[in-house]
Design a protein around this motif. Structure first.
Motif, PDB file in Angstrom:
ATOM      1  N   GLY A  62      45.925   9.786  27.598  1.00 58.98           N
ATOM      2  CA  GLY A  62      47.146  10.567  27.429  1.00 58.98           C
ATOM      3  C   GLY A  62      47.974  10.097  26.249  1.00 58.98           C
ATOM      4  N   THR A  63      48.035   8.792  26.044  1.00 56.44           N
ATOM      5  CA  THR A  63      48.782   8.255  24.906  1.00 56.44           C
ATOM      6  C   THR A  63      48.086   8.595  23.592  1.00 56.44           C
ATOM      7  OG1 THR A  63      49.669   6.457  26.251  1.00 56.44           O
ATOM      8  CG2 THR A  63      49.723   6.154  23.864  1.00 56.44           C
ATOM      9  N   ILE A  64      46.755   8.573  23.593  1.00 59.08           N
ATOM     10  CA  ILE A  64      46.002   9.012  22.410  1.00 59.08           C
ATOM     11  C   ILE A  64      46.392  10.449  22.066  1.00 59.08           C
ATOM     12  CG2 ILE A  64      43.698   9.613  21.544  1.00 59.08           C
ATOM     13  CD1 ILE A  64      44.128   6.617  21.542  1.00 59.08           C
ATOM     14  N   LEU A  65      46.492  11.303  23.077  1.00 58.53           N
ATOM     15  CA  LEU A  65      46.886  12.696  22.841  1.00 58.53           C
ATOM     16  C   LEU A  65      48.333  12.794  22.370  1.00 58.53           C
ATOM     17  CD1 LEU A  65      45.258  14.638  25.827  1.00 58.53           C
ATOM     18  CD2 LEU A  65      44.429  14.434  23.484  1.00 58.53           C
ATOM     19  N   GLN A  66      49.190  11.939  22.882  1.00 49.70           N
ATOM     20  CA  GLN A  66      50.590  11.970  22.448  1.00 49.70           C
ATOM     21  C   GLN A  66      50.688  11.686  20.949  1.00 49.70           C
ATOM     22  OE1 GLN A  66      53.147   9.108  24.377  1.00 49.70           O
ATOM     23  NE2 GLN A  66      55.028  10.214  23.808  1.00 49.70           N
ATOM     24  N   VAL A  67      49.948  10.711  20.477  1.00 51.91           N
ATOM     25  CA  VAL A  67      49.913  10.409  19.042  1.00 51.91           C
ATOM     26  C   VAL A  67      49.308  11.572  18.271  1.00 51.91           C
ATOM     27  CG1 VAL A  67      48.890   8.889  17.291  1.00 51.91           C
ATOM     28  CG2 VAL A  67      49.848   7.911  19.389  1.00 51.91           C
ATOM     29  N   TYR A  68      48.258  12.139  18.809  1.00 52.10           N
ATOM     30  CA  TYR A  68      47.570  13.264  18.166  1.00 52.10           C
ATOM     31  C   TYR A  68      48.504  14.457  17.967  1.00 52.10           C
ATOM     32  CZ  TYR A  68      44.433  17.391  18.240  1.00 52.10           C
ATOM     33  OH  TYR A  68      43.800  18.591  17.990  1.00 52.10           O
ATOM     34  N   PHE A  69      49.214  14.845  19.018  1.00 56.72           N
ATOM     35  CA  PHE A  69      50.099  16.010  18.925  1.00 56.72           C
ATOM     36  C   PHE A  69      51.374  15.715  18.140  1.00 56.72           C
ATOM     37  CE2 PHE A  69      47.783  17.432  22.844  1.00 56.72           C
ATOM     38  CZ  PHE A  69      47.311  18.636  22.335  1.00 56.72           C
ATOM     39  N   SER A  70      51.828  14.478  18.179  1.00 62.75           N
ATOM     40  CA  SER A  70      53.106  14.138  17.564  1.00 62.75           C
ATOM     41  C   SER A  70      52.997  13.777  16.094  1.00 62.75           C
ATOM     42  CB  SER A  70      53.740  12.960  18.325  1.00 62.75           C
ATOM     43  OG  SER A  70      54.897  12.492  17.670  1.00 62.75           O
ATOM     44  N   VAL A  71      52.012  12.955  15.751  1.00 62.89           N
ATOM     45  CA  VAL A  71      51.944  12.318  14.437  1.00 62.89           C
ATOM     46  C   VAL A  71      50.746  12.767  13.607  1.00 62.89           C
ATOM     47  CG1 VAL A  71      51.627  10.091  13.275  1.00 62.89           C
ATOM     48  CG2 VAL A  71      53.222  10.272  15.203  1.00 62.89           C
ATOM     49  N   ALA A  72      49.584  12.892  14.244  1.00 60.76           N
ATOM     50  CA  ALA A  72      48.342  13.062  13.481  1.00 60.76           C
ATOM     51  C   ALA A  72      48.190  14.425  12.838  1.00 60.76           C
ATOM     52  CB  ALA A  72      47.137  12.781  14.381  1.00 60.76           C
ATOM     53  N   HIS A  73      48.832  15.464  13.435  1.00 61.93           N
ATOM     54  CA  HIS A  73      48.702  16.802  12.857  1.00 61.93           C
ATOM     55  C   HIS A  73      49.752  17.711  13.479  1.00 61.93           C
ATOM     56  CE1 HIS A  73      47.047  18.215  16.607  1.00 61.93           C
ATOM     57  NE2 HIS A  73      46.560  19.326  16.093  1.00 61.93           N
ATOM     58  N   ASN A  74      49.782  18.947  13.001  1.00 63.56           N
ATOM     59  CA  ASN A  74      50.683  19.959  13.539  1.00 63.56           C
ATOM     60  C   ASN A  74      49.871  20.900  14.428  1.00 63.56           C
ATOM     61  OD1 ASN A  74      52.330  22.164  14.071  1.00 63.56           O
ATOM     62  ND2 ASN A  74      53.127  22.332  11.993  1.00 63.56           N
ATOM     63  N   PRO A  75      50.041  20.830  15.749  1.00 63.78           N
ATOM     64  CA  PRO A  75      49.201  21.625  16.654  1.00 63.78           C
ATOM     65  C   PRO A  75      49.570  23.095  16.726  1.00 63.78           C
ATOM     66  CG  PRO A  75      50.814  20.419  17.928  1.00 63.78           C
ATOM     67  CD  PRO A  75      50.987  19.967  16.495  1.00 63.78           C
ATOM     68  N   THR A  76      50.552  23.531  15.954  1.00 69.46           N
ATOM     69  CA  THR A  76      50.946  24.942  15.981  1.00 69.46           C
ATOM     70  C   THR A  76      50.389  25.723  14.795  1.00 69.46           C
ATOM     71  OG1 THR A  76      53.027  24.705  14.737  1.00 69.46           O
ATOM     72  CG2 THR A  76      53.106  24.238  17.097  1.00 69.46           C
ATOM     73  N   GLU A  77      49.655  25.066  13.904  1.00 71.29           N
ATOM     74  CA  GLU A  77      49.072  25.751  12.749  1.00 71.29           C
ATOM     75  C   GLU A  77      47.663  26.218  13.095  1.00 71.29           C
ATOM     76  OE1 GLU A  77      51.226  24.216   8.750  1.00 71.29           O
ATOM     77  OE2 GLU A  77      49.466  23.076   9.360  1.00 71.29           O
ATOM     78  N   LEU A  78      47.408  27.506  12.934  1.00 66.70           N
ATOM     79  CA  LEU A  78      46.120  28.075  13.300  1.00 66.70           C
ATOM     80  C   LEU A  78      45.151  28.029  12.122  1.00 66.70           C
ATOM     81  CD1 LEU A  78      44.431  29.588  15.437  1.00 66.70           C
ATOM     82  CD2 LEU A  78      45.339  31.730  14.498  1.00 66.70           C
ATOM     83  N   ASN A  79      44.035  27.353  12.333  1.00 64.68           N
ATOM     84  CA  ASN A  79      42.974  27.272  11.328  1.00 64.68           C
ATOM     85  C   ASN A  79      43.476  26.794   9.971  1.00 64.68           C
ATOM     86  OD1 ASN A  79      41.110  28.178  13.214  1.00 64.68           O
ATOM     87  ND2 ASN A  79      41.397  30.321  12.656  1.00 64.68           N
ATOM     88  N   ARG A  80      44.363  25.820  10.008  1.00 62.70           N
ATOM     89  CA  ARG A  80      44.838  25.202   8.778  1.00 62.70           C
ATOM     90  C   ARG A  80      45.610  23.945   9.117  1.00 62.70           C
ATOM     91  NH1 ARG A  80      48.733  28.015   5.090  1.00 62.70           N
ATOM     92  NH2 ARG A  80      48.882  25.885   4.292  1.00 62.70           N
ATOM     93  N   GLN A  81      45.766  23.080   8.128  1.00 64.34           N
ATOM     94  CA  GLN A  81      46.697  21.963   8.192  1.00 64.34           C
ATOM     95  C   GLN A  81      47.164  21.725   6.774  1.00 64.34           C
ATOM     96  OE1 GLN A  81      48.024  19.794  10.792  1.00 64.34           O
ATOM     97  NE2 GLN A  81      47.353  21.602  11.926  1.00 64.34           N
ATOM     98  N   GLY A  82      48.480  21.818   6.565  1.00 63.17           N
ATOM     99  CA  GLY A  82      49.011  21.587   5.234  1.00 63.17           C
ATOM    100  C   GLY A  82      48.369  22.499   4.218  1.00 63.17           C
ATOM    101  N   PRO A  83      47.849  21.944   3.114  1.00 62.84           N
ATOM    102  CA  PRO A  83      47.279  22.775   2.053  1.00 62.84           C
ATOM    103  C   PRO A  83      45.847  23.224   2.318  1.00 62.84           C
ATOM    104  CG  PRO A  83      47.152  20.484   1.425  1.00 62.84           C
ATOM    105  CD  PRO A  83      47.893  20.514   2.731  1.00 62.84           C
TER     106      PRO A  83
END
Length: 243
Positions: free
Chosen positions: A122-143
């Protein structure tokens, strides 16, 4: 081809110039505006039960370019090893050149091996959703755009699936993000390690403008939002499995 793919391909060929990288950084800034910012989110209300003797567990996660996601988890206490690779497609198409077409079904992923006695799934997922990426972007991240950059959790078992699904529902209900989470939760069928030159990329190339702009801020956000989890020394694939 995304900015990151251009930089990676040219670096592999051995003829990336400083001027090209500087131009790439400018392009990323214009195209995306600012680097992704972390979001402080609550811990999962549901987590895996405390382990009974297990000292190792793996989580396979996708959230855009694997360089930055790998870099984040290499600085998390309790994580033994983080490998960049591909999940969601077949073995015979698990190569950077093929995955980059966006037609193989793969997502750029990381395999996080951790000690569940020290850091929970669960803590791994907390880092994943909070810091590692933006989970609201569909089929993209940043550029970077394409299905190979999608947000995905590849659950290794039913327990991981239940925790991930419950956490997404919890976060959406709490409205911690401005938009709904689009992370797809699927069973893990296989993970294929990426080519050697992709491993530890952010640590080995901090001067790369793509890394400096898109990925190093993620590591800084980890240290700021999760100081008790953060460890300054990255656990590198090239150094072998460490605690």
């Amino acid at each position: 081809m995304s900015l990151r793919q251009i930089i990676s391909t040219h670096r592999l060929a051995g003829w990336v110039s400083g001027s090209l990288l500087a131009l790439g950084a400018t392009f990323a800034l214009v195209a995306h505006g600012t680097a992704e910012t972390a979001v402080a989110i609550p811990a999962p209300a549901m987590d895996e039960p405390a382990p009974s003797g297990a000292t190792s567990e793996t989580a396979v996660l996708s959230g855009g370019c694997f360089w930055g996601v790998q870099a984040v988890f290499q600085h998390v206490k309790g994580v033994h090893r983080v490998v960049s690779g591909y999940s969601g497609g077949a073995k015979d198409t698990a190569s950077y050149q093929q995955v980059s077409t966006g037609r193989t079904g793969h997502a750029e992923s990381v395999e996080v091996t951790f000690d569940p006695r020290l850091v929970s799934y669960g803590t791994i997922l907390q880092v994943y959703f909070s810091v590692a990426h933006n989970p609201t972007e569909l089929n993209r991240q940043g550029p970077d755009t394409g299905t190979q950059y999608r947000s995905a959790v590849f659950a290794a078992n039913d327990a991981q699936k239940e925790v991930a699904e419950a956490y997404v529902a919890q976060l959406d209900k709490a409205g911690v993000f401005a938009h709904p989470i689009v992370t797809k939760i699927s069973p893990l069928t296989a993970f294929y390690p990426a080519e050697d030159y992709h491993q530890d990329y952010a640590t080995r190339h901090p001067e790369n403008p793509y890394i400096a702009f898109n990925d190093l801020p993620k590591v800084d956000n980890l240290s700021r939002l999760f100081p008790a989890l953060y460890t300054p020394k990255a656990k590198l694939v090239s150094a072998g499995t460490t605690n």
